[in-house]
Design a protein around this motif. Structure first.
Motif, PDB file in Angstrom:
ATOM      1  N   ASP A 320       0.798  -1.228   0.000  1.00 31.43           N
ATOM      2  CA  ASP A 320       0.000   0.000   0.000  1.00 31.43           C
ATOM      3  C   ASP A 320       0.830   1.276   0.000  1.00 31.43           C
ATOM      4  O   ASP A 320       0.275   2.368   0.144  1.00 31.43           O
ATOM      5  N   ARG A 321       2.140   1.163  -0.162  1.00 27.47           N
ATOM      6  CA  ARG A 321       2.980   2.345   0.047  1.00 27.47           C
ATOM      7  C   ARG A 321       2.719   3.452  -0.969  1.00 27.47           C
ATOM      8  O   ARG A 321       3.004   4.619  -0.705  1.00 27.47           O
ATOM      9  N   HIS A 322       2.163   3.135  -2.130  1.00 22.73           N
ATOM     10  CA  HIS A 322       1.888   4.181  -3.121  1.00 22.73           C
ATOM     11  C   HIS A 322       0.532   4.850  -2.878  1.00 22.73           C
ATOM     12  O   HIS A 322       0.205   5.845  -3.539  1.00 22.73           O
ATOM     13  N   LYS A 323      -0.228   4.334  -1.912  1.00 21.90           N
ATOM     14  CA  LYS A 323      -1.541   4.901  -1.623  1.00 21.90           C
ATOM     15  C   LYS A 323      -1.511   5.892  -0.472  1.00 21.90           C
ATOM     16  O   LYS A 323      -2.487   6.611  -0.253  1.00 21.90           O
ATOM     17  N   HIS A 324      -0.412   5.908   0.287  1.00 16.87           N
ATOM     18  CA  HIS A 324      -0.383   6.693   1.510  1.00 16.87           C
ATOM     19  C   HIS A 324       0.879   7.556   1.569  1.00 16.87           C
ATOM     20  O   HIS A 324       1.776   7.427   0.738  1.00 16.87           O
ATOM     21  N   THR A 325       0.923   8.411   2.578  1.00 17.55           N
ATOM     22  CA  THR A 325       2.090   9.262   2.789  1.00 17.55           C
ATOM     23  C   THR A 325       2.796   8.965   4.106  1.00 17.55           C
ATOM     24  O   THR A 325       3.807   9.574   4.423  1.00 17.55           O
ATOM     25  N   LYS A 326       2.246   8.032   4.885  1.00 17.38           N
ATOM     26  CA  LYS A 326       2.864   7.596   6.129  1.00 17.38           C
ATOM     27  C   LYS A 326       2.298   6.228   6.493  1.00 17.38           C
ATOM     28  O   LYS A 326       1.285   5.793   5.919  1.00 17.38           O
ATOM     29  N   ILE A 327       2.937   5.551   7.437  1.00 14.94           N
ATOM     30  CA  ILE A 327       2.474   4.230   7.852  1.00 14.94           C
ATOM     31  C   ILE A 327       1.047   4.333   8.391  1.00 14.94           C
ATOM     32  O   ILE A 327       0.747   5.181   9.231  1.00 14.94           O
ATOM     33  N   THR A 328       0.171   3.471   7.903  1.00 16.78           N
ATOM     34  CA  THR A 328      -1.224   3.478   8.361  1.00 16.78           C
ATOM     35  C   THR A 328      -1.555   2.270   9.227  1.00 16.78           C
ATOM     36  O   THR A 328      -2.657   2.198   9.779  1.00 16.78           O
ATOM     37  N   ASN A 329      -0.628   1.315   9.314  1.00 15.42           N
ATOM     38  CA  ASN A 329      -0.862   0.130  10.156  1.00 15.42           C
ATOM     39  C   ASN A 329       0.213   0.062  11.240  1.00 15.42           C
ATOM     40  O   ASN A 329       1.170  -0.699  11.142  1.00 15.42           O
ATOM     41  N   PRO A 330       0.082   0.882  12.312  1.00 16.22           N
ATOM     42  CA  PRO A 330       1.130   0.914  13.347  1.00 16.22           C
ATOM     43  C   PRO A 330       1.385  -0.469  13.947  1.00 16.22           C
ATOM     44  O   PRO A 330       0.453  -1.248  14.172  1.00 16.22           O
ATOM     45  N   GLY A 331       2.645  -0.756  14.184  1.00 15.87           N
ATOM     46  CA  GLY A 331       3.029  -2.039  14.739  1.00 15.87           C
ATOM     47  C   GLY A 331       3.031  -2.037  16.257  1.00 15.87           C
ATOM     48  O   GLY A 331       2.457  -1.155  16.903  1.00 15.87           O
ATOM     49  N   ARG A 332       3.671  -3.026  16.823  1.00 18.25           N
ATOM     50  CA  ARG A 332       3.766  -3.131  18.270  1.00 18.25           C
ATOM     51  C   ARG A 332       4.524  -1.936  18.840  1.00 18.25           C
ATOM     52  O   ARG A 332       5.568  -1.546  18.299  1.00 18.25           O
ATOM     53  N   PRO A 333       4.029  -1.354  19.926  1.00 18.59           N
ATOM     54  CA  PRO A 333       4.748  -0.224  20.529  1.00 18.59           C
ATOM     55  C   PRO A 333       6.196  -0.553  20.880  1.00 18.59           C
ATOM     56  O   PRO A 333       7.031   0.344  20.898  1.00 18.59           O
ATOM     57  N   ALA A 334       6.484  -1.823  21.146  1.00 22.30           N
ATOM     58  CA  ALA A 334       7.862  -2.202  21.459  1.00 22.30           C
ATOM     59  C   ALA A 334       8.808  -1.792  20.342  1.00 22.30           C
ATOM     60  O   ALA A 334       9.961  -1.418  20.596  1.00 22.30           O
ATOM     61  N   GLY A 335       8.342  -1.867  19.090  1.00 17.52           N
ATOM     62  CA  GLY A 335       9.196  -1.485  17.969  1.00 17.52           C
ATOM     63  C   GLY A 335       9.617  -0.035  18.043  1.00 17.52           C
ATOM     64  O   GLY A 335      10.770   0.311  17.778  1.00 17.52           O
ATOM     65  N   GLY A 336       8.687   0.849  18.404  1.00 18.51           N
ATOM     66  CA  GLY A 336       9.028   2.258  18.556  1.00 18.51           C
ATOM     67  C   GLY A 336       9.870   2.512  19.779  1.00 18.51           C
ATOM     68  O   GLY A 336      10.820   3.308  19.745  1.00 18.51           O
ATOM     69  N   LEU A 337       9.538   1.838  20.867  1.00 14.10           N
ATOM     70  CA  LEU A 337      10.274   2.014  22.115  1.00 14.10           C
ATOM     71  C   LEU A 337      11.753   1.677  21.923  1.00 14.10           C
ATOM     72  O   LEU A 337      12.640   2.359  22.454  1.00 14.10           O
ATOM     73  N   LEU A 338      12.023   0.641  21.145  1.00 18.92           N
ATOM     74  CA  LEU A 338      13.387   0.155  20.984  1.00 18.92           C
ATOM     75  C   LEU A 338      14.251   1.035  20.088  1.00 18.92           C
ATOM     76  O   LEU A 338      15.474   0.930  20.115  1.00 18.92           O
ATOM     77  N   ILE A 339      13.631   1.908  19.304  1.00 18.89           N
ATOM     78  CA  ILE A 339      14.437   2.726  18.382  1.00 18.89           C
ATOM     79  C   ILE A 339      14.349   4.210  18.671  1.00 18.89           C
ATOM     80  O   ILE A 339      15.111   5.003  18.125  1.00 18.89           O
ATOM     81  N   MET A 340      13.444   4.641  19.560  1.00 20.55           N
ATOM     82  CA  MET A 340      13.199   6.077  19.687  1.00 20.55           C
ATOM     83  C   MET A 340      14.412   6.847  20.198  1.00 20.55           C
ATOM     84  O   MET A 340      14.655   7.976  19.772  1.00 20.55           O
ATOM     85  N   HIS A 341      15.204   6.285  21.100  1.00 19.63           N
ATOM     86  CA  HIS A 341      16.366   7.022  21.598  1.00 19.63           C
ATOM     87  C   HIS A 341      17.433   7.174  20.505  1.00 19.63           C
ATOM     88  O   HIS A 341      18.092   8.210  20.414  1.00 19.63           O
ATOM     89  N   ALA A 342      17.571   6.143  19.682  1.00 15.45           N
ATOM     90  CA  ALA A 342      18.555   6.220  18.596  1.00 15.45           C
ATOM     91  C   ALA A 342      18.179   7.283  17.583  1.00 15.45           C
ATOM     92  O   ALA A 342      19.024   8.084  17.159  1.00 15.45           O
TER      93      ALA A 342
END
Length: 403
Positions: A320-342
């Protein structure tokens, strides 16, 4: 509702070990611990507090956030009583302190940084060590009764365990920490040109050694541990949304492996940024890798990992990447938690292009709103954040990788 909150937490934040010799997962031992202690145990309630808070933020449900705070206050009283008993320094108390720290990171707001630093101090007190992440790394590597079960997860040798993938990386980070702090403190004092030259003469050879060690760590990894490119990415656009920066898309064995790669990448970016602030020395002749070029490539690699970290399903994202301008299916919050400081650290590095740094901030804002991680939104907007605040957050994430 309590049962569903616990199930939601296990799904959102607990990443099981996918490969015994390559991955340690994230909070991978938590579900078995809860089932052993009981579904009404304090550890279970700490999980519920984080789940209520995260979903309350995403769904804009103040009632859920209120329930989370009630649990949080009850757990604070529980810990206050437990630390006065002979069982103060227990694996259960350590886990509760880590989870409450994560809870504080979740409920942070743009104008309220949260109080995870207090829980990081509590973790250090339970471990009976100084409160800094380098000391925690050293404690894990050398052994601690509350972390012995974690030593195999980071590949520390035992009679039955081979040397693992990240012992080398942790040792590099331990050596890097004091030099980073020294340089940050030095430049905060507005030194003159001679002082900067003297510092370069003293510290740059060590920085170059660490730089090479990080590059060697990346080059030495097994093929199955390395990222796999699954798409060339999205076309260039103005102000790309989360996951839509132009370039390739990579996938990994799991989020634990992706996190270790991004730790090595941001460490290299920071090293390059530090070296770029120092004058060229005669001893640099044999060191020809351009600082800015390497930092840029490391940041590109981090960006290529963001769809994996932030989307629920990479195949749907790619479809669906050509239909949108940002991620529309957010994943597990752990994924964001693990990369946000970097990515926050990367967003503050002058060695990287402005549009790239702005994109990292865009992703942090998106993570705050769509993944229910309040601190991500705070990091996107705040300036002049105390390094201790960031390092305490990283410490709690690190312990989550070991629990």
């Amino acid at each position: 509702m309590r049962k569903f909150a616990l199930q939601a937490f296990f799904y959102d934040y607990c990443i099981p070990t996918s490969h015994s010799s390559l991955s340690g997962g994230f909070l991978s031992g938590l579900e078995p611990m809860v089932r052993n202690l009981g579904l009404d145990s304090p550890v279970a309630d700490a999980c519920r507090a984080a789940a209520f808070a995260s979903h309350g933020i995403k769904l804009h449900r103040k009632f859920l956030i209120y329930q989370a705070e009630i649990l949080h206050q009850n757990l604070l009283r529980h810990l206050a009583l437990r630390i006065q008993t002979p069982a103060a320094n227990s694996k259960e108390n350590l886990t509760i302190a880590v989870l409450l720290g994560l809870y504080q990171m979740i409920i942070s707001e743009e104008n309220n940084p949260g109080h995870h630093t207090a829980h990081a101090a509590g973790v250090a007190a339970i471990l009976q060590i100084d409160n800094n992440y380098s000391r925690v790394l050293q404690t894990v590597l050398t052994g601690h009764p509350l972390l012995l079960g974690s030593r195999q997860k980071i590949g520390i040798p035992s009679p039955r365990v081979e040397i693992g993938i990240d012992r080398w990386l942790l040792n590099i980070l331990i050596k890097f920490s004091p030099m980073w702090k020294r340089m940050e403190a030095f430049f905060a004092g507005v030194p003159n040109a001679q002082d900067i030259f003297d510092l370069a003469l003293d510290i740059k050879p060590e920085l170059i050694i660490l730089d090479r060690e990080l590059e060697d760590w990346q080059k030495s990894q097994k093929e199955e541990f390395k990222p796999v490119t699954i798409d060339s990415g999205v076309p260039p656009s103005i102000n790309p949304g989360a996951g839509y920066y132009p370039g390739r898309v990579d996938m990994y064995i799991d989020l634990y492996v992706a996190t270790l790669w991004n730790i090595s990448r941001i460490a290299l970016c920071i090293l390059k940024n530090l070296m770029a602030r120092l004058p060229t020395m005669p001893s640099d002749d044999s060191y020809s890798e351009p600082d800015q070029q390497t930092a840029f490539h490391m940041a590109e690699d981090m960006i290529a990992s963001l769809p994996y970290h932030l989307s629920e399903d990479l195949q749907i994202f790619l479809k669906d990447r050509h239909k949108h301008t940002k991620i529309t299916n957010p994943g597990r919050p752990a994924g964001g938690l693990l990369i946000m400081h970097a990515i926050h650290a990367a967003s503050r590095l002058e060695i990287l292009p402005l549009d790239m740094r702005e994109y990292f901030e865009t992703c942090l804002t998106w993570m705050g709103k769509r993944m229910g991680i309040g601190q991500a939104a705070f990091l996107a907007e705040a300036s002049g954040i105390d390094s201790k605040y960031l390092m305490d957050g990283w410490l709690l994430i690190l312990l989550g990788l070991l629990v």
